[in-house]
Structures are given as structure tokens and as C-alpha cells.
Design an enzyme around this catalytic site. Structure first.
Site, PDB file in Angstrom:
ATOM      1  N   SER A 256       0.826  -1.209   0.000  1.00 27.05           N
ATOM      2  CA  SER A 256       0.000   0.000   0.000  1.00 27.05           C
ATOM      3  C   SER A 256       0.853   1.249   0.000  1.00 27.05           C
ATOM      4  O   SER A 256       1.939   1.280   0.567  1.00 27.05           O
ATOM      5  CB  SER A 256      -0.925   0.042   1.211  1.00 27.05           C
ATOM      6  OG  SER A 256      -1.622   1.267   1.206  1.00 27.05           O
TER       7      SER A 256
ATOM      8  N   LYS B  53      -4.471  -6.535   3.759  1.00 22.11           N
ATOM      9  CA  LYS B  53      -4.411  -5.425   2.795  1.00 22.11           C
ATOM     10  C   LYS B  53      -5.822  -5.044   2.337  1.00 22.11           C
ATOM     11  O   LYS B  53      -6.155  -3.861   2.176  1.00 22.11           O
ATOM     12  CB  LYS B  53      -3.541  -5.824   1.590  1.00 22.11           C
ATOM     13  CG  LYS B  53      -3.607  -4.865   0.396  1.00 22.11           C
ATOM     14  CD  LYS B  53      -3.157  -3.466   0.773  1.00 22.11           C
ATOM     15  CE  LYS B  53      -2.935  -2.495  -0.365  1.00 22.11           C
ATOM     16  NZ  LYS B  53      -3.895  -2.366  -1.401  1.00 22.11           N
TER      17      LYS B  53
ATOM     18  N   HIS C 158      -7.437  -3.077   5.012  1.00 22.95           N
ATOM     19  CA  HIS C 158      -6.845  -1.730   4.924  1.00 22.95           C
ATOM     20  C   HIS C 158      -7.608  -0.903   3.883  1.00 22.95           C
ATOM     21  O   HIS C 158      -8.002   0.239   4.134  1.00 22.95           O
ATOM     22  CB  HIS C 158      -5.365  -1.848   4.543  1.00 22.95           C
ATOM     23  CG  HIS C 158      -4.749  -0.589   4.015  1.00 22.95           C
ATOM     24  ND1 HIS C 158      -4.992  -0.120   2.737  1.00 22.95           N
ATOM     25  CD2 HIS C 158      -3.932   0.315   4.581  1.00 22.95           C
ATOM     26  CE1 HIS C 158      -4.340   1.021   2.557  1.00 22.95           C
ATOM     27  NE2 HIS C 158      -3.687   1.301   3.661  1.00 22.95           N
ATOM     28  N   ASN C 159      -7.855  -1.494   2.733  1.00 22.84           N
ATOM     29  CA  ASN C 159      -8.559  -0.765   1.670  1.00 22.84           C
ATOM     30  C   ASN C 159     -10.009  -0.476   2.059  1.00 22.84           C
ATOM     31  O   ASN C 159     -10.536   0.588   1.725  1.00 22.84           O
ATOM     32  CB  ASN C 159      -8.517  -1.550   0.365  1.00 22.84           C
ATOM     33  CG  ASN C 159      -7.160  -1.466  -0.298  1.00 22.84           C
ATOM     34  OD1 ASN C 159      -6.160  -1.253   0.371  1.00 22.84           O
ATOM     35  ND2 ASN C 159      -7.110  -1.637  -1.601  1.00 22.84           N
TER      36      ASN C 159
ATOM     37  N   GLU D 165      -9.915   2.360   4.232  1.00 25.06           N
ATOM     38  CA  GLU D 165      -9.592   3.531   3.390  1.00 25.06           C
ATOM     39  C   GLU D 165     -10.867   4.073   2.719  1.00 25.06           C
ATOM     40  O   GLU D 165     -11.070   5.295   2.650  1.00 25.06           O
ATOM     41  CB  GLU D 165      -8.563   3.077   2.348  1.00 25.06           C
ATOM     42  CG  GLU D 165      -8.137   4.114   1.356  1.00 25.06           C
ATOM     43  CD  GLU D 165      -7.225   3.483   0.293  1.00 25.06           C
ATOM     44  OE1 GLU D 165      -6.283   2.759   0.651  1.00 25.06           O
ATOM     45  OE2 GLU D 165      -7.471   3.717  -0.905  1.00 25.06           O
TER      46      GLU D 165
END
Ligand code: 2AM
Length: 506
Positions: free
Chosen positions: A134, A206, A209-210, A213
Site C-alpha cells: 500500500s 491489505k 486496509h482498503n 480507506e
């Protein structure tokens, strides 16, 4: 191999922007790197343009040559389009002579279930890793956050490279250490990477995380939109507010770039601000949808993550919205008084909602580790998001501390620091939610975060009625408050004089 070519420490396949930048980052750290690209001309141009890096860059025209250039066990990073291309490249590598101790790292945004499948499928032929990367193009070039998952014994071969090229943070403050430049990587600090678990663990983290986000971006956009309409401020004035917020608890990459974006004039029509000229229809590539889908599959209440995805879907209906705006009545946003207190209320609402978004993301990972047999260290996950990645924020130091205080924390909101922050901000959070409703301004992320907070802190929910309805029309049974959990009852509701009876089904 010609005499001038040194054996390479690592190889990289796929020279689109992310691949090129990651390769240069690796070479900047003194590793010799061999690169291969399906279209040879792209590789040749890349080598021509980057002749002087601390580590040697070797372009390879064929996969056998590429494999021959690499030290064993080979460490090969693949950065090609997620999906079938990964399997194509792996098959080609196997055909070219890849060996069973060699590592293949899929550093793209692959679906974690594909990574689980691939790890299993290739387990006798190679060591398959999936690693989240990222930080976008700049992150890849000067220090991303790296989230690897794969064979624990093989990790030692990837670890020195991943630790070297990852973003670095100050161990005391958790703040990113800036200043990396071509040929001059940052030295010192704690790297934003850690081994997260086998098979799909890295890609799962990940993905979450997105998902976070998505919520972060949606919340910031709602804050911007509310302030714009409630206070009738222009983008530059709004940019100043975000720049100010970036000095406090909200200090983060996304708030920082928001301030920059809002102050940017339109290069085509300089009297205008560019943000006012950008079409209000958001795109998406799928990782937010995957996160929300995983939450739905596992029954985890990640409602703000799902709302952030739906908000993008709603934004994409531009033509329909324009037409509906002429037909559907609502209250019209009007200027409200008390500028300073409204700005502060929106800031608090943003902070409290952000806590809920992260709480949902971590709840999701808690459930996923049960489902997929991973053992996550949540403090470590928060710590590797402190630098390099898109959601990097001062706030992540607080999350790191929360999980080091209590690694078994059930929900982030229950940590003393966050409990206090939510208690402090909630009056203003509710005020902002009310204002949005009264003024007819859609604020799905703010509202769903508040519903998450209120839902989670409700010892009694209205689901008694849902269970009763389910039992009424479908004999789905219910549990009783005055009986042990796991004892199920059924009533013949249209004939309640018949005695209710205990059942074994649910
Ligand atoms: P290309 O330059 O030959 O198109 C992003 O698309 C990167 O992935 C590019 O470097 C692209 O190579 C590579 N890529 C895409 N599909 C591929 C495939 N099936 N096999 C090998 N490389 C591929």
C-alpha cells in the site's frame, strides 16, 4: 549470464508503474535486481532510463535467463494484473525451471481466497506468498507498507528485502520518517512490514486496509460536503480547515492531501477551484466491495465499510441523481450560525466515526482469523499501517498502543483511550448527524458509524421482535431471557393457548 552481470538477490516480473517503482526502491537499497516484462521493449526502456542505481538492475529478455540470473533460493516478485495473469506467470516460471525452494511473491491486489488457493495448488512446486503493498506509486518508490503472508520458514528470504524497502516510522512517536529520494533511502526507524501469517493472511489484511480507506475517504468527503453547505464556504476556506485539522488528532495522509486538493485552482479555468470541476461520480476497483462481502459472509457488522462502498455506487448514478433532484422533495440545505462550533462538531464527528470504521475493520480481522486459521497480532497490524500506506495517520499509534495494552481487546471502542474519545465527541457527533438529517444532506458514513456505536453499546436490541416474527411465520424458534442460551422455544402464535414448547432446532 555475461561477466558484468552480478547474480541478482531478487527478481521482479511486471514493469507497469508499481513494478518499476518497487524495482527502483529495491535497487536503491543496494540489492541487485533482475527484471522481466512480457513486452521486452518496456523492460529495455526501463533499464536505459535507470542506469545508475546503488544495486545493479539487470534486464532479462527471457524467463530462463531471468531464472539463471537469480541467486537460489530465488525470490521473485510478481506485479502483474490480479487474476489469471498471476497463474499464467507462475506456470511460465515453472516451465522455465523454477524450483521448489524458490519464493514467488504476488504483490498485487489479489483476492485473498485466490492466494489461499494458489498457496495450496503450488505447495509442492514453490513457496507462494501474497503480499499487500500500500502507498500507491510514491509508496512503492520510496517506502510502502508491506503486508506479507506465506510460508513461515521461507519468510526469512523475503524479510531483509521487505524490511529494507518498507516505509520507516519513528519508534517513539510512530510518525513516518520522511525524506527518501532517488538513490537516497531513509535509514533508521522501524519498517512498516511484518509477517502476518500463512497463505492469504497478507492479502486479507491489505483488503481490510482498503475497506477502512474507503470509509476514511467517504467520511472526509461527507465532512467537506457538510461544511460546504452548512457554512457556505469555498474550497480554499475548507482547505484551510482541513490543514488545521491535520495539526491535531486527525493528522493523516488523507487529511493532508484533502487540504491540498481543496486549495488547488483549476489549471484550465484558473478562476475556479479544480475540486468544483471534478465530476462527482466515484470509481472503485473492488477491494472495498470484497471487504464488505467478507463482512456479510462472516456476519460481522462492518456497516460503515459497506456504506462507503454503497455511497460510491450511489455517486456513480449521476444522471439518475440529476433527474431525481428535480422530482424528489427534501429540505434544502441552509446556512447555519455558529461557524467555529460547527467546524469543531464536524471534526469530532469525523474522529468518532473514524474510530468506528477502524473498530469494524479490526472486528472483521478477528473473525477472519477464526475462519481461516490465522493468528493475527493486531498491534503489529496497526503498527505497519503507521507509515507508507494510504490510511497512515497519527491515530494508528493510538491503535498500536491500544492492542499492546490489551492484545485480546474485543473491540477497539472499548480501549480506555478510544472510550474517552467517543464519550468526549459524541454530543457533537450526534449534533452533526441531526444537522445532516434536518438539512437533507446524505451522510451515510457518519450515520452508519453512529448507528454502529449505538448498536454496539445497546445491552438490549430490538431483535427480540425479529426472532418472534421469525418464529411466527417460519417456526424458526427463539431463546428466552429467563432460560439458558442454546435452549430454543417455539410458540404456535396463531393459537397461543397451545403451550409453548422447547425444541432443539434454531
Ligand atoms: P506488458 O507490459 O507486456 O503489458 C501490468 O499490466 C503489468 O502486468 C505489465 O507489466 C504487463 O506486461 C504485465 N502483464 C499483464 N498480463 C500479463 C500476463 N498475462 N503475463 C505476463 N505479464 C502480464
Amino acid at each position: 549470464m555475461s561477466d558484468s552481470v552480478k547474480p541478482a538477490d531478487v527478481g521482479l516480473i511486471g514493469l507497469a508503474v508499481m513494478g518499476k517503482n518497487l524495482a527502483l526502491n529495491i535497487a536503491d537499497h543496494g540489492f541487485n535486481i533482475a527484471v522481466f516484462n512480457r513486452t521486452t521493449a518496456v523492460m529495455q526502456e526501463f533499464i536505459r532510463e535507470n542506469s545508475s542505481t546503488p544495486g545493479q538492475l539487470t534486464g532479462c529478455e527471457t524467463l530462463p535467463l531471468f531464472l539463471a540470473t537469480l541467486k537460489k533460493p530465488r525470490v521473485i516478485i510478481i506485479l502483474v494484473k490480479a487474476g489469471p495473469a498471476i497463474d499464467t506467470v507462475v506456470s511460465q516460471l515453472l516451465a522455465a525451471g523454477l524450483e521448489k525452494d524458490d519464493l514467488v511473491i504476488d504483490a498485487g491486489n489479489s483476492l485473498w481466497t485466490d492466494t489461499i488457493r494458489r498457496e495450496k495448488q503450488y505447495s509442492t512446486q514453490l513457496k507462494f506468498f501474497g503480499s499487500g503493498v500500500s502507498g500507491g506509486e510514491l509508496g512503492a518508490r520510496f517506502g510502502p507498507s508491506l503486508m506479507p503472508g506465506g510460508d513461515p520458514a521461507a519468510w526469512k528470504h523475503l524479510e531483509p528485502i521487505w524490511r529494507a524497502i518498507a516505509a520507516k516510522v519513528d519508534p517513539k512517536t510512530g510518525q513516518p520518517i520522511p525524506g527518501a529520494a532517488p538513490g537516497k533511502p531513509v535509514t533508521g526507524g522501524v519498517p512498516c512490514t511484518a509477517y502476518l501469517g500463512p497463505d492469504g493472511a497478507g492479502h486479507y489484511v491489505k483488503m481490510v486496509h482498503n475497506g477502512i480507506e474507503y470509509v476514511d475517504m467517504q467520511l472526509i468527503s461527507e465532512a467537506y460536503y457538510l461544511l460546504k453547505h452548512l457554512l457556505k464556504l469555498n474550497p480554499a476556506e475548507l482547505g484551510d480547515i482541513f490543514a488545521q485539522w491535520n495539526q491535531g488528532d486527525l493528522d493523516s495522509y488523507l487529511i493532508e492531501i484533502t487540504a491540498d486538493i481543496l486549495r488547488q485552482r483549476d489549471p484550465v479555468k484558473p478562476r475556479k477551484f479544480l475540486v468544483d470541476m471534478v465530476l462527482d461520480a466515484a470509481g472503485q476497483k473492488g477491494t472495498g466491495k470484497w471487504t464488505a462481502g467478507s463482512a456479510l459472509d462472516m456476519g460481522v457488522p462492518a456497516n460503515s465499510i459497506a456504506e462507503a462502498v454503497f455511497a460510491r455506487c450511489m455517486s456513480a448514478l449521476k444522471e439518475e441523481r440529476v433527474s431525481a433532484a428535480r422530482q424528489l422533495k427534501g429540505s434544502k440545505p441552509a446556512r447555519v450560525s455558529g461557524k467555529t462550533s460547527i467546524i469543531e462538531a464536524v471534526r469530532q464527528a469525523l474522529y468518532c466515526s473514524k474510530i468506528c470504521a477502524y473498530a469494524q475493520g479490526f472486528q472483521l480481522m478477528r473473525q477472519a482469523q477464526e475462519e481461516y486459521h490465522w493468528t493475527f497480532d493486531f498491534g503489529t497490524i496497526a503498527s505497519i499501517w503507521r507509515g507508507g500506506c494510504i490510511i497512515r495517520a497519527r491515530f494508528l499509534q493510538k491503535i498500536t498502543q491500544a492492542y499492546s495494552r490489551n492484545p485480546a481487546l474485543t473491540n477497539l471502542m472499548l480501549d480506555p483511550y478510544f472510550k474517552k474519545a467517543l464519550a468526549k465527541g459524541q454530543r457533537q457527533w450526534r449534533q452533526v448527524a441531526s444537522l445532516a438529517i434536518q438539512q437533507g444532506i446524505a451522510a451515510p458514513a457518519f450515520l452508519s458509524a453512529l448507528a454502529y456505536y449505538d448498536g454496539y453499546r445497546a445491552a438490549v436490541s430490538p431483535a427480540n421482535l425479529i426472532q418472534a416474527q421469525r418464529d411466527y411465520f417460519g417456526a424458526h424458534t427463539y431463546e428466552r431471557l429467563d432460560a439458558a442460551r442454546g435452549e430454543f422455544f417455539h410458540l404456535d402464535w396463531p393459537h397461543p393457548q397451545r403451550p409453548q414448547h422447547q425444541t432443539t432446532g434454531a
